[in-house]
Design a protein around this motif. Structure first.
Motif, PDB file in Angstrom:
ATOM      1  N   ILE A  42     -29.424 -26.223 -23.914  1.00 27.32           N
ATOM      2  CA  ILE A  42     -28.526 -27.035 -23.086  1.00 27.32           C
ATOM      3  C   ILE A  42     -27.117 -26.433 -23.137  1.00 27.32           C
ATOM      4  O   ILE A  42     -26.585 -26.172 -24.222  1.00 27.32           O
ATOM      5  N   LYS A  43     -26.555 -26.186 -21.964  1.00 33.31           N
ATOM      6  CA  LYS A  43     -25.204 -25.638 -21.869  1.00 33.31           C
ATOM      7  C   LYS A  43     -24.198 -26.743 -21.540  1.00 33.31           C
ATOM      8  O   LYS A  43     -24.522 -27.684 -20.814  1.00 33.31           O
ATOM      9  N   ILE A  44     -22.986 -26.576 -22.065  1.00 33.31           N
ATOM     10  CA  ILE A  44     -21.919 -27.561 -21.804  1.00 33.31           C
ATOM     11  C   ILE A  44     -21.099 -27.108 -20.609  1.00 33.31           C
ATOM     12  O   ILE A  44     -20.702 -25.932 -20.508  1.00 33.31           O
ATOM     13  N   ILE A  45     -20.828 -28.050 -19.714  1.00 38.39           N
ATOM     14  CA  ILE A  45     -19.964 -27.818 -18.567  1.00 38.39           C
ATOM     15  C   ILE A  45     -18.801 -28.823 -18.646  1.00 38.39           C
ATOM     16  O   ILE A  45     -19.019 -30.024 -18.875  1.00 38.39           O
ATOM     17  N   LEU A  46     -17.581 -28.349 -18.484  1.00 43.87           N
ATOM     18  CA  LEU A  46     -16.412 -29.220 -18.501  1.00 43.87           C
ATOM     19  C   LEU A  46     -15.899 -29.446 -17.086  1.00 43.87           C
ATOM     20  O   LEU A  46     -15.847 -28.502 -16.286  1.00 43.87           O
ATOM     21  N   VAL A  47     -15.502 -30.696 -16.797  1.00 42.67           N
ATOM     22  CA  VAL A  47     -15.001 -31.042 -15.468  1.00 42.67           C
ATOM     23  C   VAL A  47     -13.629 -31.690 -15.590  1.00 42.67           C
ATOM     24  O   VAL A  47     -13.435 -32.634 -16.354  1.00 42.67           O
ATOM     25  N   ASN A  48     -12.684 -31.145 -14.822  1.00 41.78           N
ATOM     26  CA  ASN A  48     -11.351 -31.730 -14.666  1.00 41.78           C
ATOM     27  C   ASN A  48     -10.613 -31.982 -15.971  1.00 41.78           C
ATOM     28  O   ASN A  48     -10.084 -33.070 -16.203  1.00 41.78           O
ATOM     29  N   PRO A  49     -10.496 -30.979 -16.868  1.00 42.18           N
ATOM     30  CA  PRO A  49      -9.661 -31.169 -18.063  1.00 42.18           C
ATOM     31  C   PRO A  49      -8.177 -31.218 -17.666  1.00 42.18           C
ATOM     32  O   PRO A  49      -7.723 -30.419 -16.852  1.00 42.18           O
ATOM     33  N   ARG A  50      -7.449 -32.160 -18.236  1.00 41.13           N
ATOM     34  CA  ARG A  50      -6.034 -32.324 -17.888  1.00 41.13           C
ATOM     35  C   ARG A  50      -5.191 -31.250 -18.561  1.00 41.13           C
ATOM     36  O   ARG A  50      -5.676 -30.499 -19.427  1.00 41.13           O
ATOM     37  N   LEU A  51      -3.919 -31.204 -18.192  1.00 40.99           N
ATOM     38  CA  LEU A  51      -3.047 -30.110 -18.613  1.00 40.99           C
ATOM     39  C   LEU A  51      -2.989 -29.969 -20.131  1.00 40.99           C
ATOM     40  O   LEU A  51      -3.195 -28.883 -20.683  1.00 40.99           O
ATOM     41  N   ASP A  52      -2.693 -31.069 -20.841  1.00 45.11           N
ATOM     42  CA  ASP A  52      -2.577 -30.997 -22.298  1.00 45.11           C
ATOM     43  C   ASP A  52      -3.895 -30.562 -22.935  1.00 45.11           C
ATOM     44  O   ASP A  52      -3.903 -29.792 -23.900  1.00 45.11           O
ATOM     45  N   VAL A  53      -5.007 -31.046 -22.392  1.00 52.35           N
ATOM     46  CA  VAL A  53      -6.320 -30.694 -22.925  1.00 52.35           C
ATOM     47  C   VAL A  53      -6.618 -29.222 -22.669  1.00 52.35           C
ATOM     48  O   VAL A  53      -7.059 -28.490 -23.564  1.00 52.35           O
ATOM     49  N   MET A  54      -6.369 -28.772 -21.449  1.00 50.30           N
ATOM     50  CA  MET A  54      -6.640 -27.378 -21.102  1.00 50.30           C
ATOM     51  C   MET A  54      -5.812 -26.428 -21.971  1.00 50.30           C
ATOM     52  O   MET A  54      -6.316 -25.387 -22.440  1.00 50.30           O
ATOM     53  N   GLU A  55      -4.546 -26.761 -22.192  1.00 54.42           N
ATOM     54  CA  GLU A  55      -3.696 -25.908 -23.022  1.00 54.42           C
ATOM     55  C   GLU A  55      -4.253 -25.790 -24.429  1.00 54.42           C
ATOM     56  O   GLU A  55      -4.270 -24.696 -25.019  1.00 54.42           O
ATOM     57  N   LYS A  56      -4.712 -26.904 -25.000  1.00 50.42           N
ATOM     58  CA  LYS A  56      -5.269 -26.858 -26.362  1.00 50.42           C
ATOM     59  C   LYS A  56      -6.580 -26.061 -26.391  1.00 50.42           C
ATOM     60  O   LYS A  56      -6.829 -25.295 -27.336  1.00 50.42           O
ATOM     61  N   LEU A  57      -7.390 -26.203 -25.353  1.00 55.28           N
ATOM     62  CA  LEU A  57      -8.652 -25.458 -25.292  1.00 55.28           C
ATOM     63  C   LEU A  57      -8.406 -23.956 -25.135  1.00 55.28           C
ATOM     64  O   LEU A  57      -9.171 -23.125 -25.654  1.00 55.28           O
ATOM     65  N   LEU A  58      -7.323 -23.602 -24.418  1.00 54.57           N
ATOM     66  CA  LEU A  58      -6.971 -22.183 -24.277  1.00 54.57           C
ATOM     67  C   LEU A  58      -6.420 -21.627 -25.582  1.00 54.57           C
ATOM     68  O   LEU A  58      -6.779 -20.515 -26.008  1.00 54.57           O
TER      69      LEU A  58
END
Length: 633
Positions: free
Chosen positions: A582-598
């Motif tokens: 099973i693969k994970i797909i992310l949808v519509n991460p917000r700015l603060d979330v995307m920055e932390k994930l990067l």
């Protein structure tokens, strides 16, 4: 591949700098209303002018003031002054301080509020709850009957502490702290306090000479039973007549709102009639107890009376902090409620500064705690006030009273004050609201009743603490157990909704759609991981053999932020799902979330091709990949 290439591009821009993020967070925390946006593009002189108008509201409304406005403010100011005199004397009695202090407190603070206050409708004055709370806290250290001078110094010091706390909260834009006193807590606290105050007035209504210094229901009832031989029928009869009259005028006001002035002047009528009766029967053997001597003159300076000896200051500090918060909540809530009736808004932080200044200056000029009481504000609003000038008019009326009329109120019967207080308090027990809480939200009802019972049977501060604690437990439950829902597609539409709310929603073949509805951080990360695992397990169990789950699509639009623990949780979920294919797909991460994930390289590990802007685009891409996999097989 064509369909997957048509999707909207996800923004993988480099994360913002720490300074930019800090500035944004501070702005959203301290200035959510962005008050300076209106004049940020103007010249420096105009910015300075608007700055003065913003921080000192009188510079904003006074240049536009007119005689037509003053006529309304004059009427409103005189009307609320007629209410302030009996209330000031009555609530001073509640605080166990001389009656003249209650009159002083309706002279200086309204002048300060007229300069710094932002509400057009709020009328400044003393309030029953804070008066009783001050007495309850301070008389544990000093008995006012034994050492009134020291007790008065502590009252002024507690008022000073309240003013400092209120000003600091306003300057630091920390109005968010007041929000921890929920509506349910306030309803229960005010109801419990009103019950206590009504029972306390039995001393005056029954003519008792001795009573208890405790404020809880049990001690008050014991005191009444213990001293029942001191009961006299004269004050009881007079008190019942006065109370019935006051309640009748309230009934008239409720039935005929235009006759609001009938209820507004009724306390003054009671004081005058009671005073005349007491004067002509002063030599009678059945003399009614009266307020006593009230000297002419304006507020004496009391800044030199403030006491900072730690033997006494700790009680002043406790009383000051608690009453500061109660006064802020009551005053700001009342100001906002009346502003909404005119489609206006008031700035809670500016109100905090105004309350703080008027209590600091009040503590220097023989006043005790003041805020915006409901009864006086309602009268001010109904009288048609146009600006804060009505408070100035009230202050001038109180000045004239202090200079010329104060001795006339020396014959005010204590039973008349008790009737006035009881009449005011009966309106604070909101039975309809309590019943509404019971019908609509049982947890809110429990919070309300915790405050009510705690205040009535333990103490005011303990009742408040217990209720706030229970409200915080509820908030923590929301934080630690956030909403995680399974999404399904509604028939004949492209909408994806909660399948529990909309049972007709169907899952997409080979995919599990989940929506996370809160920040992901250390307090709830483990719960979210377990909920995702359970959803996956249940979904696999419901599938027929050979028809499994290939993609877990996580909709992150409701996730406002994520911490390192949250990122590690997503990585753990990914590791646990990989053996299942099973693969994970992310949808519509917000700015603060995307920055932390990067920053944590999570996006690189997951793959940028696994991040989408919408559920539909994610599903189309997953379908395309599944189709290609089947072709290759």
């Amino acid at each position: 591949m064509a369909k997957s290439e048509q999707r909207h591009e996800v923004n993988f821009a480099p994360p913002r700098s720490f300074g930019t993020i800090l500035k944004s967070r501070l702005k959203e925390t301290l200035f959510p209303d962005d008050p300076f946006s209106e004049f940020k593009d103007e010249t420096l002189p105009r910015r300075i002018k608007h700055g003065f108008q913003y921080f000192i509201p009188i510079f904003d409304w006074l240049p536009k003031y007119s005689l037509s406005m003053f006529k309304y403010d004059l009427l409103a100011g005189i009307t609320i002054a007629s209410l302030a005199i009996p209330q000031g004397i009555s609530y001073a009695k509640l605080a166990n301080i001389p009656a003249i202090i209650g009159l002083y407190s309706s002279f200086v603070p309204p002048l300060i509020y007229g300069v710094f206050g932002s509400s057009k409708h709020l009328a400044v004055g003393t309030v029953a709850a804070c008066s009783l709370l001050i007495a309850q806290e301070l008389q544990r250290v000093v008995n006012p009957a034994v050492d009134l001078q020291l007790y008065m110094r502590m009252v002024f010091t507690a008022t000073f502490v309240s003013g400092v706390v209120q000003s600091l909260l306003g300057f630091l834009r920390l109005g968010i702290l007041v929000d921890f006193l929920s509506h349910s807590t306030i309803v229960g606290f005010m109801g419990g306090t009103a019950t206590l105050i009504c029972l306390q007035q039995l001393k005056g209504m029954l003519g008792l000479q001795h009573f208890t210094q405790h404020t809880d229901v049990i001690h008050v009832i014991k005191a009444v039973v213990k001293n029942h031989k001191e009961m006299r029928w004269e004050p009881a009869v007079m008190g019942c007549i006065f109370l019935s009259f006051l309640q009748l005028t309230k009934f008239v006001k409720d039935k005929k709102p235009k006759l609001f002035w009938v209820s507004a002047i009724s306390p003054m009528v009671v004081v005058v009639v009671g005073g005349v009766f007491a004067y002509f029967t002063r030599h009678n053997s059945h003399t009614i107890q009266v307020v006593g001597e009230l000297k002419r003159g304006i507020n004496p300076v009391s800044i030199n009376l403030l006491i900072f000896d730690m033997k006494y200051f700790h009680a002043c500090l406790k009383a000051g902090i608690i009453t500061a918060l109660i006064a802020l909540v009551e005053g700001i809530a009342i100001g906002r409620s009346f502003a909404m009736k005119k489609n206006e808004q008031i700035d809670g932080n500016k109100e905090m500064i105004a309350f703080g200044f008027m209590n600091i200056v009040g503590s220097f000029t023989s006043c005790y705690l003041t805020t915006g009481p409901f009864s006086k504000t309602a009268v001010n609003f109904n009288a048609g006030c146009k600006t804060q000038m009505s408070n100035v008019v009230m202050a001038i009326c109180m000045l004239l009273t202090l200079l010329f009329l104060a001795p006339l109120f020396s014959y005010t019967p204590l039973v008349a004050l008790s009737a006035i207080i009881m009449s005011a308090m009966l309106g604070l027990i909101d039975y309809e609201k309590i019943y509404h809480l019971f019908k609509t939200d049982k947890f809110d009802f429990c919070i309300c009743m915790t405050a009510f019972i705690g205040v009535a049977f333990i103490s005011m501060d303990m009742g408040l603490i217990l209720s706030v604690g229970l409200a915080l437990v509820r908030a923590l439950l929301y934080v630690a157990r956030p909403s995680t829902i399974k999404l399904g597609r509604l028939p004949d539409s492209a909408l994806y909704c909660d399948v529990e709310q909309y049972p007709s929603g169907t899952s997409v073949k080979g995919m599990l759609l989940l929506q996370l509805g809160s920040p992901i951080y250390f307090a709830n990360a483990n719960y979210i991981r377990e909920r995702i695992a359970r959803f996956v397990r249940d979904e696999l169990a419901s599938k027929s053999e050979g028809d499994g789950v290939h993609y877990l699509i996580l909709e992150l639009g409701g996730v406002t932020t994520i911490d390192i623990t949250g990122v590690e949780t997503l990585l753990e979920v990914r590791r646990n799902l990989e053996p299942k294919g099973i693969k994970i797909i992310l949808v519509n991460p917000r700015l603060d979330v995307m920055e932390k994930l990067l920053l944590t390289n999570f996006v690189d590990k997951l793959g940028k091709e696994s991040v989408f802007l919408s559920i539909q685009e994610a599903i189309e891409a997953c379908k395309f990949s599944l189709k290609n996999e089947k072709i290759m097989v």
